[in-house]
Scaffold this active site. Sequence first.
Site, mmCIF file in Angstrom:
data_model
loop_
_atom_site.group_PDB
_atom_site.id
_atom_site.type_symbol
_atom_site.label_atom_id
_atom_site.label_comp_id
_atom_site.label_asym_id
_atom_site.label_seq_id
_atom_site.Cartn_x
_atom_site.Cartn_y
_atom_site.Cartn_z
ATOM 1 N N LYS A 38 35.373 37.984 34.623
ATOM 2 C CA LYS A 38 35.013 39.106 35.486
ATOM 3 C C LYS A 38 33.819 38.766 36.363
ATOM 4 C CE LYS A 38 36.660 42.409 32.009
ATOM 5 N NZ LYS A 38 38.001 42.184 32.360
ATOM 6 N N CYS A 39 33.867 37.626 36.983
ATOM 7 C CA CYS A 39 32.766 37.091 37.787
ATOM 8 C C CYS A 39 33.227 36.932 39.232
ATOM 9 C CB CYS A 39 32.368 35.736 37.194
ATOM 10 S SG CYS A 39 31.136 34.798 38.105
ATOM 11 N N GLY A 40 32.293 36.944 40.141
ATOM 12 C CA GLY A 40 32.631 36.688 41.536
ATOM 13 C C GLY A 40 33.242 35.308 41.740
#
Length: 182
Positions: A38-40
């Site tokens: 759930k990271c950029g």
Amino acid sequence: MASAASFYDFKPLDKKGQPHNLTNYKGKVVLVVNTASKCGFTPQFEGLEKLYKDLHQKHPDFVILGFPCNQFGSQDPGSNDDIQSFCQLNYGVSFPILGKTDVNGNNAEPVWEWMKGSIPGVLGLKRVKWNFEKFLVGRDGQVKARWASTTKPESLKATIEKELAVPAGPTPTKTAAAPTPT
């Protein structure tokens, strides 16, 4: 494991919580990445999978190892099973994803402590700054290069191919590789 001499001296946990013996990769070129769901930078899974398929097809001795990490903004909160499913369903990841691990701090996985010590980041800092930092391990089990999270997987291909061209066999020590600032 301060006495470790190479990548192969470690046994981090796999997705089932069992020791994963890194001697399985002896003589191979390994790209090690701390990942998050759930990271950029999570879309880098797509580039990593493409890089893996392209290079592994020509060079079966090339491997990418993903180490999920929840230390940066709690961006990988799921269980190991959740993480495996996410990577396969959303990005078709076929390279090994090991068990969730810490890469910094008192509970950092020893292989990460060793890699960070082998090629420190900018200003000599021995920590991982964020998700999707990458370390390249040569056939001799030594860290050859390190890249920041912002470095896109496709930009690593030439460096990895150069390392793949190094013949297998005993190599005295790690080569001098200029680390990319992290």
